[in-house]
Design an enzyme around this catalytic site. Structure first.
Site, PDB file in Angstrom:
ATOM      1  N   ASN A 100       0.848  -1.203   0.000  1.00 40.81           N
ATOM      2  CA  ASN A 100       0.000   0.000   0.000  1.00 40.81           C
ATOM      3  C   ASN A 100       0.881   1.250   0.000  1.00 40.81           C
ATOM      4  OD1 ASN A 100       0.551   0.820   2.851  1.00 40.81           O
ATOM      5  ND2 ASN A 100      -0.307  -1.213   3.218  1.00 40.81           N
ATOM      6  N   ASP A 135      -4.232  -6.517   5.311  1.00 41.09           N
ATOM      7  CA  ASP A 135      -5.202  -7.379   6.004  1.00 41.09           C
ATOM      8  C   ASP A 135      -5.110  -8.816   5.516  1.00 41.09           C
ATOM      9  OD1 ASP A 135      -6.271  -5.402   7.625  1.00 41.09           O
ATOM     10  OD2 ASP A 135      -7.507  -4.638   5.983  1.00 41.09           O
ATOM     11  N   LYS A 166       8.998 -17.241 -10.307  1.00 36.73           N
ATOM     12  CA  LYS A 166       8.233 -16.119 -10.861  1.00 36.73           C
ATOM     13  C   LYS A 166       7.053 -16.658 -11.684  1.00 36.73           C
ATOM     14  CE  LYS A 166       8.691 -12.167 -13.874  1.00 36.73           C
ATOM     15  NZ  LYS A 166       9.482 -11.543 -14.924  1.00 36.73           N
ATOM     16  N   ILE A 204      -2.414  -7.351  14.446  1.00 36.81           N
ATOM     17  CA  ILE A 204      -1.313  -7.154  15.404  1.00 36.81           C
ATOM     18  C   ILE A 204      -1.790  -6.402  16.642  1.00 36.81           C
ATOM     19  CG2 ILE A 204       0.979  -6.140  15.718  1.00 36.81           C
ATOM     20  CD1 ILE A 204       1.317  -6.490  12.611  1.00 36.81           C
ATOM     21  N   VAL A 205      -2.425  -5.254  16.406  1.00 39.49           N
ATOM     22  CA  VAL A 205      -2.771  -4.398  17.553  1.00 39.49           C
ATOM     23  C   VAL A 205      -3.814  -5.079  18.451  1.00 39.49           C
ATOM     24  CG1 VAL A 205      -4.588  -2.951  16.483  1.00 39.49           C
ATOM     25  CG2 VAL A 205      -3.078  -1.985  18.208  1.00 39.49           C
ATOM     26  N   PHE A 216      -4.605   3.121  14.990  1.00 35.59           N
ATOM     27  CA  PHE A 216      -5.019   4.159  14.052  1.00 35.59           C
ATOM     28  C   PHE A 216      -6.257   3.682  13.306  1.00 35.59           C
ATOM     29  CE2 PHE A 216      -1.156   6.208  14.976  1.00 35.59           C
ATOM     30  CZ  PHE A 216      -1.194   7.479  14.411  1.00 35.59           C
ATOM     31  N   LYS A 230     -13.716   0.553  16.181  1.00 36.46           N
ATOM     32  CA  LYS A 230     -12.387  -0.083  16.258  1.00 36.46           C
ATOM     33  C   LYS A 230     -11.884  -0.125  17.704  1.00 36.46           C
ATOM     34  CE  LYS A 230     -10.983   0.240  12.151  1.00 36.46           C
ATOM     35  NZ  LYS A 230     -10.535   0.800  10.888  1.00 36.46           N
ATOM     36  N   LYS A 242     -11.357  -3.955  18.958  1.00 35.45           N
ATOM     37  CA  LYS A 242      -9.956  -4.372  19.167  1.00 35.45           C
ATOM     38  C   LYS A 242      -9.537  -4.181  20.624  1.00 35.45           C
ATOM     39  CE  LYS A 242      -8.608  -3.388  14.387  1.00 35.45           C
ATOM     40  NZ  LYS A 242      -7.461  -3.461  13.487  1.00 35.45           N
TER      41      LYS A 242
HETATM   42  O1  C5P Z   1      -8.773  -2.792  11.036  1.00 38.00           O
HETATM   43  P1  C5P Z   1      -7.933  -1.698  10.479  1.00 38.00           P
HETATM   44  O2  C5P Z   1      -6.845  -2.190   9.579  1.00 38.00           O
HETATM   45  O3  C5P Z   1      -8.658  -0.547   9.891  1.00 38.00           O
HETATM   46  O4  C5P Z   1      -7.236  -1.097  11.806  1.00 38.00           O
HETATM   47  C1  C5P Z   1      -6.195  -0.183  11.744  1.00 38.00           C
HETATM   48  C2  C5P Z   1      -5.365  -0.302  12.972  1.00 38.00           C
HETATM   49  O5  C5P Z   1      -5.058  -1.662  13.251  1.00 38.00           O
HETATM   50  C3  C5P Z   1      -4.019   0.353  12.784  1.00 38.00           C
HETATM   51  O6  C5P Z   1      -3.591   0.805  14.056  1.00 38.00           O
HETATM   52  C4  C5P Z   1      -3.146  -0.783  12.265  1.00 38.00           C
HETATM   53  O7  C5P Z   1      -1.786  -0.535  12.523  1.00 38.00           O
HETATM   54  C5  C5P Z   1      -3.674  -1.942  13.058  1.00 38.00           C
HETATM   55  N1  C5P Z   1      -3.593  -3.239  12.379  1.00 38.00           N
HETATM   56  C6  C5P Z   1      -2.761  -4.204  12.883  1.00 38.00           C
HETATM   57  N2  C5P Z   1      -2.703  -5.440  12.287  1.00 38.00           N
HETATM   58  C7  C5P Z   1      -3.438  -5.705  11.200  1.00 38.00           C
HETATM   59  C8  C5P Z   1      -4.296  -4.718  10.671  1.00 38.00           C
HETATM   60  C9  C5P Z   1      -4.340  -3.488  11.267  1.00 38.00           C
HETATM   61  O8  C5P Z   1      -2.082  -3.963  13.879  1.00 38.00           O
HETATM   62  N3  C5P Z   1      -3.365  -6.905  10.630  1.00 38.00           N
END
Ligand code: C5P
Length: 402
Positions: free
Chosen positions: A210, A279, A289, A308-309, A324, A338, A342
């Protein structure tokens, strides 16, 4: 402003080949805002001349314990009182031994005995000398006496050996020195920040990613280090320079970022997820390749990456956890959702449909969402915003609990 601004550093130089790096260290300390006075042992003068260090520091170099001229000006007691920190770089095995024994047989050891300032050593010696039981026993005693030890690093040595005993590089020493003076709002706290994009491999040459630049996460890491926190930045691929005093761990994929985050989150006080984590990732990474075929379309199967978060927030001993929310509509509703889903302590929500702010821009504007309220921070540079966010987080993590 660096935590070294206006600090008075007495730099002790002892005998070792790394003494040539002390010349650069003087400059680097001064660049960081410190005043530097240099004291050299007789052995140090075999490796580098006092004149070099005098020219660089802009101050006379002190070499004699009993020097009538010096005693009239800056004798060992005045120097001991002048110093905010006595930094000895390089510190030889012999110097460490003499310091351990409380000897005062030259100017530098006498200053160490007399000073009330903290003392830091940057050991530099042959790896055999470093590993020697006597040196290690001296080291243990010095640590017990609250003397700070910077390094040594591991690697190739001037004598051709490989192993521990290399003096840290001047910039690393400046960072270590600055962290001793860090008394900001987050002093004593450890922050882990994720930043940048992740890359999810499709085959050896292609990936899904991204547009995240990493600027917001890096600005937060810089502000956190400025506020005195031990700061660990877990970064996806970016073009950015590591901010001073920040420990950076480079990762590529979401899974790597997850592994590094879980390892670091256990022992941190605050975790900020500023990374734009993919995601999903390809279910399989092609070993070779992928070739263009006759098909007009192909299908890539994606599987979900770990969040992760949310995983950090679910830890039994969780840090204060901040996420975020980059949204293009319903900013506050999605941001609050969120926070709840989370189980975060704080969500920093920003509107990515506004091209003046967000992803690749230098500015940002956000709404900070916590359990009780929304707090808007209008458009400003990511650096300014980062400082305000770090100040806000510091107030929350250091507030007394009812
Ligand atoms: O669910 P979304 O991707 O919108 O959430 C964004 C927040 O979750 C951000 O803080 C991002 O760093 C974190 N995140 C994460 N691991 C993921 C997806 C998002 O820590 N796989």
């Amino acid at each position: 402003m660096s935590s070294l601004t206006n600090k008075q550093i007495l730099l002790g130089v002892t005998g070792g080949i790394a003494a040539y790096k002390s010349a650069d260290l003087v400059r680097r300390l001064q660049d960081a805002g410190a005043s530097v006075q240099v004291v050299m042992t007789p052995a140090a003068q075999e490796f580098i001349t006092p004149l070099t260090l005098q020219a660089l520091s802009g101050n006379p170099v002190h070499t004699q314990l009993l020097d009538p001229e010096a005693e009239a000006g800056m004798g060992h007691i005045q120097l001991a009182r002048w110093a905010d920190l006595v930094l000895i770089a390089p510190a030889s095995a012999d110097f460490m031994a003499r310091l351990t024994q409380g000897m005062g047989n030259d100017l530098l050891t006498s200053i160490c005995l007399a000073t009330a300032a903290p003392i830091a050593l940057a050991p530099a010696m042959n790896q055999g000398m470093w590993r020697n039981q006597a040196t290690q026993a001296n080291l243990d005693l010095l640590i017990e006496r609250k003397i700070h030890i910077f390094g040594p690093a591991d690697g190739g040595q001037a004598c051709g050996d490989i192993g521990p005993g290399r003096m840290l590089e001047p910039l690393q020493l400046v960072d270590a020195t600055a962290s001793l003076f860090a008394t900001g709002s987050l002093a004593g706290k450890t922050l882990v920040i994720t930043a940048g994009p992740t890359r999810e491999a499709i085959d050896p040459v292609r990936y899904l990613s991204n547009h995240s630049s990493g600027k917001m996460g890096y600005a937060l890491a810089e502000a956190a280090a400025e506020a005195g926190a031990k700061t660990i930045l877990i970064s996806g691929p970016t073009q950015l320079k590591t901010p001073p005093r920040v420990q950076r761990i480079d990762v590529t994929s979401a899974q790597q970022m997850f592994d590094a985050s879980m390892a670091a989150a256990d022992s941190c006080d605050v975790f900020i997820a500023a990374a734009a984590v993919a995601d999903y990732r390809p279910a399989q990474v092609a070993p070779q390749k992928l070739k263009k075929g006759a098909d007009e379309s192909i299908t890539l199967t994606l599987v979900k990456n770990p969040d992760i978060v949310a995983s950090v927030a679910a830890l039994p001993k969780r840090p204060f956890t901040v996420g975020f929310a980059a949204e293009s509509e319903n900013l506050l509703d999605y941001g609050r959702a969120k926070l709840v889903h989370k189980k975060l302590d704080l969500v920093i929500a920003n509107n990515i449909s506004d091209s003046r702010i967000g992803f690749n821009s230098d500015d940002n504007a956000v709404t900070v969402i916590d359990e009780h309220s929304n707090h808007e921070l209008s458009q400003r540079s990511k650096q300014q915003l980062a400082r305000e966010l770090i100040a806000l987080i510091a107030r929350k993590v250091t507030a007394p609990t009812q």
